[in-house]
Design an enzyme around this catalytic site. Structure first.
Site, PDB file in Angstrom:
ATOM      1  CB  SER A 181      -0.949  -0.052   1.200  1.00 54.36           C
ATOM      2  OG  SER A 181      -1.953   0.917   1.105  1.00 54.36           O
ATOM      3  CG  ASP A 194      -6.843  -2.214  -3.324  1.00 54.40           C
ATOM      4  OD1 ASP A 194      -7.103  -1.070  -2.911  1.00 54.40           O
ATOM      5  OD2 ASP A 194      -5.687  -2.676  -3.361  1.00 54.40           O
ATOM      6  CG  HIS A 198      -5.906  -2.023   0.246  1.00 56.73           C
ATOM      7  ND1 HIS A 198      -5.080  -1.656  -0.787  1.00 56.73           N
ATOM      8  CD2 HIS A 198      -5.326  -1.532   1.370  1.00 56.73           C
ATOM      9  CE1 HIS A 198      -4.047  -0.969  -0.313  1.00 56.73           C
ATOM     10  NE2 HIS A 198      -4.183  -0.886   1.006  1.00 56.73           N
TER      11      HIS A 198
END
Length: 315
Positions: free
Chosen positions: A163, A258, A288
């Site tokens: 991320s 996501d 995610h």
């Protein structure tokens, strides 16, 4: 793009909803960090045993960057030195720390048979852009310069993160390519944030607003960036770099549910078009953040294993 969560991912998502946890965007940054830190006890798998885990203090212009070194029992030694992965944790540049990603770093050390160094870069909003990027770059340069003392083969130094950490890894790779850093053997980009313009389709689909919701990602953005001008800076949005040519081989992972899915996919394709060797893995039924949830999601452990195998293939 239609998204159907895998049964175990759907069960985890349902449990999070029923727990009644407040949305991060309704909290202060310190409150959000506390909630995120507690979640790991329910989601992280059992940590594998390693030969050594120790704290590091990396010198930087502002003081010291905390870090943690993970040495597996059986690293792939050449002339007594091990390959290494410099890891940057996720958390939207606002939350996350060495502890939130401790178990996954241990897993990567074992699966990749290499040393992992996790970097605790400065967080926003106390330290806005480009503080996190500056710390990631400074830490990588210091690790390379002190590789032998750390037991690391500098010629086999990779970077990675999930991320926000994937964003930082991409930025470090670009910086190193352009001469302000060491030669990087490979980059592991786990559902990376690559473009703060947030115009890709997955930022608008209701099915992608799972855990990392569309509103919380804007909350992260607003905490991290100083203003809209930062969106166009490639150190914030690596997809804004003029060229991706000459970057190290990349492993890019995306998840179906996501908001960052399409920008990760687009970045992988741009890397390919620039002549960069790319291994791309998509998990259509995961959300995610699944990568660190190996206690609840077997796909997370499979992903760690596949990344470890890819790192071994690098040499």
């Amino acid at each position: 793009m239609p998204v159907v969560l895998d049964p175990d991912a759907a069960a985890v998502y349902k449990a999070f909803q029923e727990a009644g946890r407040p949305a991060y965007e309704t909290l202060t940054a310190p409150e959000a960090r506390a909630y995120y830190g507690q979640a790991r006890f329910a989601t992280n798998p059992e940590p594998p045993e390693l030969a050594r885990v120790a704290a590091l203090a990396i010198p930087a212009p502002h003081g010291e960057i905390p870090a943690r070194i993970y040495v597996p029992k059986q690293p792939r030694l050449q002339n007594g030195l091990s390959p290494a992965l410099v890891f940057f944790h996720g958390g939207g540049w606002v939350i996350g720390d060495l502890d939130s990603h401790d178990v996954v770093c241990r897993q990567l050390a074992v699966e990749g048979a290499l040393i992992v160094i996790s970097v605790d870069y400065r967080l926003a909003p106390e330290h806005k852009f480009p503080a996190a990027a500056d710390d990631a770059i400074a830490a990588t340069k210091w690790i390379a310069a002190n590789a032998r003392e750390l037991g690391i083969d500098a010629s086999r130094l990779s970077i990675g993160g999930d991320s926000a950490g994937g964003n930082l890894a991409a930025v470090v790779a670009l910086t190193a390519r352009d001469g302000d850093g060491p030669k990087i053997a490979g980059q592991v980009l786990i559902y990376p944030a690559t473009d703060f313009a947030m115009t890709h389709g997955s930022h608008r689909e209701p099915e992608t607003s799972v855990l990392l919701t569309h509103s919380v990602i804007r909350w992260f953005r607003d905490h991290y960036l100083n203003g809209t001008a930062d969106i166009h800076d490639w150190r914030a949005s690596p997809a804004r770099a003029k060229s991706l040519a000459g970057l190290p081989p990349a492993y890019v992972l995306t998840a179906g549910a996501d908001p960052l899915r399409d920008e990760g996919d687009d970045y992988a394709e741009r890397l390919r078009q620039a002549g960069v060797p790319v291994t791309y893995k998509h998990y259509p039924g995961q959300f995610h953040g699944f990568f660190t949830m190996g206690k609840l999601l077997q796909q997370a452990n499979l992903a760690v294993g596949e990344i470890g195998a890819w790192l071994k293939e690098l040499g």
